[in-house]
Design an enzyme around this catalytic site. Structure first.
Site, PDB file in Angstrom:
ATOM      1  CD  GLU A  61       1.152  -4.003   5.705  1.00  0.00           C
ATOM      2  OE1 GLU A  61       1.944  -3.523   6.461  1.00  0.00           O
ATOM      3  OE2 GLU A  61       0.209  -3.294   5.038  1.00  0.00           O
ATOM      4  CG  HIS A 119      -0.434  -0.036   2.504  1.00  0.00           C
ATOM      5  ND1 HIS A 119       0.094   1.115   3.342  1.00  0.00           N
ATOM      6  CD2 HIS A 119       0.185  -1.004   3.311  1.00  0.00           C
ATOM      7  CE1 HIS A 119       0.857   0.762   4.451  1.00  0.00           C
ATOM      8  NE2 HIS A 119       0.497  -0.455   4.387  1.00  0.00           N
ATOM      9  CD  GLU A 178      -2.926  -1.702   5.496  1.00  0.00           C
ATOM     10  OE1 GLU A 178      -3.054  -2.798   6.070  1.00  0.00           O
ATOM     11  OE2 GLU A 178      -2.381  -0.568   6.227  1.00  0.00           O
ATOM     12  CD  GLU A 179      -1.037   2.032   7.632  1.00  0.00           C
ATOM     13  OE1 GLU A 179      -1.952   1.531   8.492  1.00  0.00           O
ATOM     14  OE2 GLU A 179      -0.085   1.822   7.412  1.00  0.00           O
ATOM     15  CG  ASP A 192      -2.723   4.236   2.742  1.00  0.00           C
ATOM     16  OD1 ASP A 192      -2.263   3.066   2.316  1.00  0.00           O
ATOM     17  OD2 ASP A 192      -3.384   3.955   3.737  1.00  0.00           O
ATOM     18  CG  HIS A 230       1.114   2.699  12.480  1.00  0.00           C
ATOM     19  ND1 HIS A 230      -0.342   2.324  12.680  1.00  0.00           N
ATOM     20  CD2 HIS A 230       1.344   2.250  11.188  1.00  0.00           C
ATOM     21  CE1 HIS A 230      -0.616   1.593  11.506  1.00  0.00           C
ATOM     22  NE2 HIS A 230       0.347   1.647  10.530  1.00  0.00           N
ATOM     23  CG  ASP A 267       2.792   0.185   7.659  1.00  0.00           C
ATOM     24  OD1 ASP A 267       2.535  -0.386   6.509  1.00  0.00           O
ATOM     25  OD2 ASP A 267       1.974   0.670   8.503  1.00  0.00           O
TER      26      ASP A 267
HETATM   27 ZN   LIG Z   1       0.905  -1.411   6.459  1.00  0.00          ZN
END
Ligand SMILES: [Zn+2]
Length: 396
Positions: free
Chosen positions: A168, A76, A140-141, A78, A362, A108
């Site tokens: 991931e 992903h 995705e997030e 984003d 994150h 990520d």
């Molecule tokens: Zn991810």
């Protein structure tokens, strides 16, 4: 090209990708256009698909023969926001220090994407007997909405790749399962009134409490419904009422209440069971009682996200492929959700296998270890050689 050159190129590409601040809410068109151009220049056949707003794009690219099969490399584009996080460096400027590449999305999961796109020319130079596909998605997030659209498109286009590798961060450990994560907000609208005359109003908090008790009852029943030898911890589907609010004062009948709740299914049938039971309880029990007093009363459930689980399967050609290429000793589980379950849901065997540690995702000062990026590049190189040789156990 030698591995060292690939690594230099991948680091440079990662710095370009990190410089796109593709936070989910802001869209990912610029970074996706950039990746599409890079893949096209490497000889890939591509298509992109926007969402309804036009602010978000999925990208699908193929190198190798024009066949329905192949191996998908999925990521992903984003990233999560950086607001209110104490970063030591600019989160959108990739910064290398002590063997680590710091930046939002480095782990990520723009590192995996950078590795895939770096290796695209190498894939293109090989006489692949089996195509390799790149699937780069939006959102995705915030609920895997891009992958939901992309997997629907694969079905509509008749594409049925034989395996998907979702990159991931797993520290390049092979993963073949995670629970689903389904999140909902239920809004209950009753009728306000004075607390001294409960029968003249419809108490939204009271109905929210009954709704919450139903969730707890279902949670207990789900403990007996898990498949034998369910590998997850805990080994059954769970439900959690996470927020319950409503009302304003002790002498007012509350007209509005809200429940935020989630379930983490170990199998898709459990999610269907919960949804059916809730709908029946609302329609047959709660609403008739509420609307007997005031026909304007409602109970509405909003889906925040439904991320399908990845169910570990006895036969999994994607797991066999990665095992063959890496000598992995079995496959594990992770406690976080990914897009893998969506690919599995349309019949594509899937695993999660990517660089970096989820512990960094994150967070402020998110980083990807250079060594992880290098390991991912070596894996993709072996994958290219493998696809040049042809089918794996007839599966690809
Ligand atoms: Zn991810």
């Amino acid at each position: 090209m030698q591995h060292d050159d690939h690594l230099i190129e991948a680091k440079h590409l990662l710095s370009e990708l990190v410089a796109f601040p593709s936070i989910s809410a802001d869209g990912n068109v610029a970074i996706t256009d950039f990746l599409a151009a890079a893949l096209q220049a490497s000889g890939a056949r591509i298509w992109t698909e926007p969402d309804a707003t036009g602010q978000k794009l999925n990208l699908f690219a193929t190198i190798g023969p024009d066949a329905p099969a192949g191996v998908i490399l999925s990521g992903h584009t984003d990233v999560v926001p950086v607001a209110d996080q104490p970063w030591s460096t600019d989160p959108f400027t990739l910064t290398e220090r002590d063997g680590r590449l710091y930046g939002r999305g480095s782990c990520d999961m723009k590192g995996f994407i950078a590795a895939c796109v770096t290796m695209a020319p190498a894939f293109a130079r090989r006489a692949l007997k089996v195509p390799v596909h790149f699937a780069f998605t939006y959102d995705e997030e915030i609920g895997c909405f891009g992958a939901q659209a992309l997997t629907a498109s694969l079905v509509a286009r008749g594409l049925r790749p034989a395996a998907a590798i979702i990159g991931e961060p797993t520290m390049m450990q092979l993963i073949d399962g995670h629970k689903g994560c389904y999140e909902y907000t239920t809004w209950i609208t009753g009728r306000e009134g004075h607390g001294s005359s409960p029968d003249l109003g419809v108490n939204a908090v009271e109905y929210a409490a009954r709704f919450a008790l139903k969730l707890i009852e279902l949670r207990e029943r789900l403990k007996t419904m898990a498949p034998d030898d369910c590998p997850f911890d805990p080994p059954h589907t769970t439900i959690n009422p996470g927020l319950l609010s409503g009302g304003s004062a002790h002498n007012i009948i509350p007209g509005k209440a809200r429940i935020d709740w989630e379930m983490r299914p170990v199998q898709a049938s459990d999610a269907d069971f919960v949804k059916d039971e809730i709908a029946r309880f609302v329609n047959d029990t709660l609403l008739p009682a509420m609307q007997g007093v005031d026909p304007g009363c409602t109970i509405q459930t909003e889906t925040v996200a439904e991320v399908a689980g990845l169910v570990p399967m006895p036969d999994n050609p994607a797991r066999d492929l990665v095992t063959e290429l890496t000598g992995a000793n079995g496959a594990g589980l992770v406690p976080f959700g990914t897009e893998a379950g969506l690919f599995q849901a349309i019949g594509i065997p899937s695993v999660i296998y990517g660089p970096g540690a989820i512990a960094q995702a994150h967070k402020p000062d998110e980083y990807l270890a250079v060594e992880q990026l290098a390991q991912c590049l070596r894996f993709l190189d072996r994958l290219g050689a493998r696809l040049e040789r042809g089918a794996v156990a007839g599966a690809l």
